[in-house]
Design a protein around this motif. Sequence first.
Motif, PDB file in Angstrom:
ATOM      1  N   GLY A   8       7.223   7.485  11.855  1.00 48.03           N
ATOM      2  CA  GLY A   8       6.919   8.037  13.272  1.00 48.03           C
ATOM      3  C   GLY A   8       5.708   7.447  14.307  1.00 48.03           C
ATOM      4  N   ILE A   9       4.746   8.256  14.642  1.00 45.69           N
ATOM      5  CA  ILE A   9       3.719   7.636  15.415  1.00 45.69           C
ATOM      6  C   ILE A   9       2.888   6.594  14.800  1.00 45.69           C
ATOM      7  CG2 ILE A   9       1.909   9.371  14.749  1.00 45.69           C
ATOM      8  CD1 ILE A   9       2.694   8.351  18.264  1.00 45.69           C
ATOM      9  N   LEU A  10       2.805   6.310  13.346  1.00 46.52           N
ATOM     10  CA  LEU A  10       2.153   5.443  12.762  1.00 46.52           C
ATOM     11  C   LEU A  10       2.732   4.179  13.007  1.00 46.52           C
ATOM     12  CD1 LEU A  10       1.716   7.105   9.368  1.00 46.52           C
ATOM     13  CD2 LEU A  10       0.026   7.233  11.623  1.00 46.52           C
ATOM     14  N   ALA A  11       4.112   3.965  13.065  1.00 47.70           N
ATOM     15  CA  ALA A  11       4.752   2.794  13.332  1.00 47.70           C
ATOM     16  C   ALA A  11       4.608   2.510  14.790  1.00 47.70           C
ATOM     17  CB  ALA A  11       6.486   3.001  13.072  1.00 47.70           C
ATOM     18  N   ASP A  12       4.532   3.488  15.465  1.00 53.13           N
ATOM     19  CA  ASP A  12       4.298   3.250  17.203  1.00 53.13           C
ATOM     20  C   ASP A  12       3.000   2.490  17.414  1.00 53.13           C
ATOM     21  OD1 ASP A  12       6.741   4.364  17.734  1.00 53.13           O
ATOM     22  OD2 ASP A  12       6.196   6.478  18.219  1.00 53.13           O
ATOM     23  N   VAL A  13       1.810   2.987  16.678  1.00 51.41           N
ATOM     24  CA  VAL A  13       0.587   2.820  16.926  1.00 51.41           C
ATOM     25  C   VAL A  13       0.106   1.498  16.381  1.00 51.41           C
ATOM     26  CG1 VAL A  13      -0.249   5.050  17.268  1.00 51.41           C
ATOM     27  CG2 VAL A  13      -0.567   3.987  15.067  1.00 51.41           C
ATOM     28  N   THR A  14       1.034   0.719  15.372  1.00 57.15           N
ATOM     29  CA  THR A  14       0.856  -0.200  14.801  1.00 57.15           C
ATOM     30  C   THR A  14       1.747  -1.300  15.304  1.00 57.15           C
ATOM     31  OG1 THR A  14       2.011   0.442  12.719  1.00 57.15           O
ATOM     32  CG2 THR A  14      -0.275   0.568  12.708  1.00 57.15           C
ATOM     33  N   GLY A  15       2.794  -0.897  15.688  1.00 58.38           N
ATOM     34  CA  GLY A  15       3.851  -1.921  16.143  1.00 58.38           C
ATOM     35  C   GLY A  15       4.650  -2.508  14.839  1.00 58.38           C
ATOM     36  N   VAL A  16       4.419  -1.923  14.041  1.00 59.71           N
ATOM     37  CA  VAL A  16       5.151  -2.277  12.531  1.00 59.71           C
ATOM     38  C   VAL A  16       5.938  -1.149  11.867  1.00 59.71           C
ATOM     39  CG1 VAL A  16       4.714  -3.193  10.117  1.00 59.71           C
ATOM     40  CG2 VAL A  16       3.358  -3.831  12.245  1.00 59.71           C
ATOM     41  N   ASN A  17       7.173  -1.328  11.568  1.00 67.50           N
ATOM     42  CA  ASN A  17       8.008  -0.150  11.041  1.00 67.50           C
ATOM     43  C   ASN A  17       7.854  -0.435   9.236  1.00 67.50           C
ATOM     44  OD1 ASN A  17       8.995   1.262  13.149  1.00 67.50           O
ATOM     45  ND2 ASN A  17      10.240  -0.615  13.712  1.00 67.50           N
ATOM     46  N   GLU A  18       7.949  -1.673   9.100  1.00 64.28           N
ATOM     47  CA  GLU A  18       8.239  -1.988   7.575  1.00 64.28           C
ATOM     48  C   GLU A  18       7.637  -3.167   7.249  1.00 64.28           C
ATOM     49  OE1 GLU A  18      12.068  -2.636   5.197  1.00 64.28           O
ATOM     50  OE2 GLU A  18      11.976  -0.797   5.977  1.00 64.28           O
ATOM     51  N   VAL A  19       6.775  -3.367   6.234  1.00 64.11           N
ATOM     52  CA  VAL A  19       6.351  -4.764   5.528  1.00 64.11           C
ATOM     53  C   VAL A  19       6.704  -4.941   4.365  1.00 64.11           C
ATOM     54  CG1 VAL A  19       4.046  -3.994   5.146  1.00 64.11           C
ATOM     55  CG2 VAL A  19       4.542  -6.316   6.076  1.00 64.11           C
ATOM     56  N   GLU A  20       6.656  -6.087   3.660  1.00 66.69           N
ATOM     57  CA  GLU A  20       6.538  -6.150   2.113  1.00 66.69           C
ATOM     58  C   GLU A  20       5.441  -7.030   1.827  1.00 66.69           C
ATOM     59  OE1 GLU A  20      10.374  -7.448   0.382  1.00 66.69           O
ATOM     60  OE2 GLU A  20      11.494  -6.233   1.485  1.00 66.69           O
ATOM     61  N   LEU A  21       4.912  -6.542   0.669  1.00 67.98           N
ATOM     62  CA  LEU A  21       3.508  -7.141   0.325  1.00 67.98           C
ATOM     63  C   LEU A  21       3.674  -7.099  -1.274  1.00 67.98           C
ATOM     64  CD1 LEU A  21       0.878  -4.885   1.944  1.00 67.98           C
ATOM     65  CD2 LEU A  21       1.629  -7.285   2.632  1.00 67.98           C
ATOM     66  N   GLU A  22       2.833  -8.361  -2.039  1.00 69.68           N
ATOM     67  CA  GLU A  22       2.881  -8.531  -3.219  1.00 69.68           C
ATOM     68  C   GLU A  22       1.478  -7.828  -3.522  1.00 69.68           C
ATOM     69  OE1 GLU A  22       4.353  -9.493  -6.536  1.00 69.68           O
ATOM     70  OE2 GLU A  22       5.586 -10.190  -4.761  1.00 69.68           O
ATOM     71  N   VAL A  23       1.460  -6.798  -4.237  1.00 68.57           N
ATOM     72  CA  VAL A  23       0.250  -6.148  -4.762  1.00 68.57           C
ATOM     73  C   VAL A  23       0.334  -5.557  -5.910  1.00 68.57           C
ATOM     74  CG1 VAL A  23      -0.660  -5.891  -2.294  1.00 68.57           C
ATOM     75  CG2 VAL A  23       0.843  -3.982  -3.364  1.00 68.57           C
ATOM     76  N   ASN A  24      -0.637  -5.088  -6.800  1.00 62.05           N
ATOM     77  CA  ASN A  24      -0.591  -4.668  -8.012  1.00 62.05           C
ATOM     78  C   ASN A  24      -0.764  -2.995  -8.142  1.00 62.05           C
ATOM     79  OD1 ASN A  24      -0.206  -6.948  -9.360  1.00 62.05           O
ATOM     80  ND2 ASN A  24      -2.455  -7.522  -8.811  1.00 62.05           N
ATOM     81  N   ASP A  25      -1.575  -2.466  -7.180  1.00 66.96           N
ATOM     82  CA  ASP A  25      -1.795  -1.263  -6.963  1.00 66.96           C
ATOM     83  C   ASP A  25      -2.105  -0.445  -5.574  1.00 66.96           C
ATOM     84  OD1 ASP A  25      -4.418  -1.557  -6.443  1.00 66.96           O
ATOM     85  OD2 ASP A  25      -4.925  -1.799  -8.578  1.00 66.96           O
TER      86      ASP A  25
END
Length: 90
Positions: A8-25
């Motif tokens: 929703g609006i969170l994608a709109d304000v950041t300009g990012v719909n999806e991202v992949e990250l290498e994280v542990n927690d």
Amino acid sequence: MVKVKLRGILADVTGVNEVELEVNDLQELLCRLEKSLPNAWKILINSRPRPYVSIVINGSAINNMESIQSSGIKLHKGDVVEFIPIVGGG
């Protein structure tokens, strides 16, 4: 890699719909997002979600933000973390 989806609006304000990250927690994921997302301050503050943001991991909502800070919520390869705006009205 953990898949992060902004809805929703969170994608709109950041300009990012999806991202992949290498994280542990989850705490590490929140810290990384806060540093890397455009306008992250609209979603996160001090590496915690704002009150109008819900976090869902693999379909289960995270309701206890204290567990993120203290014990940590482990993430694994293939996990999906969604940030969803909480909508209210009447």
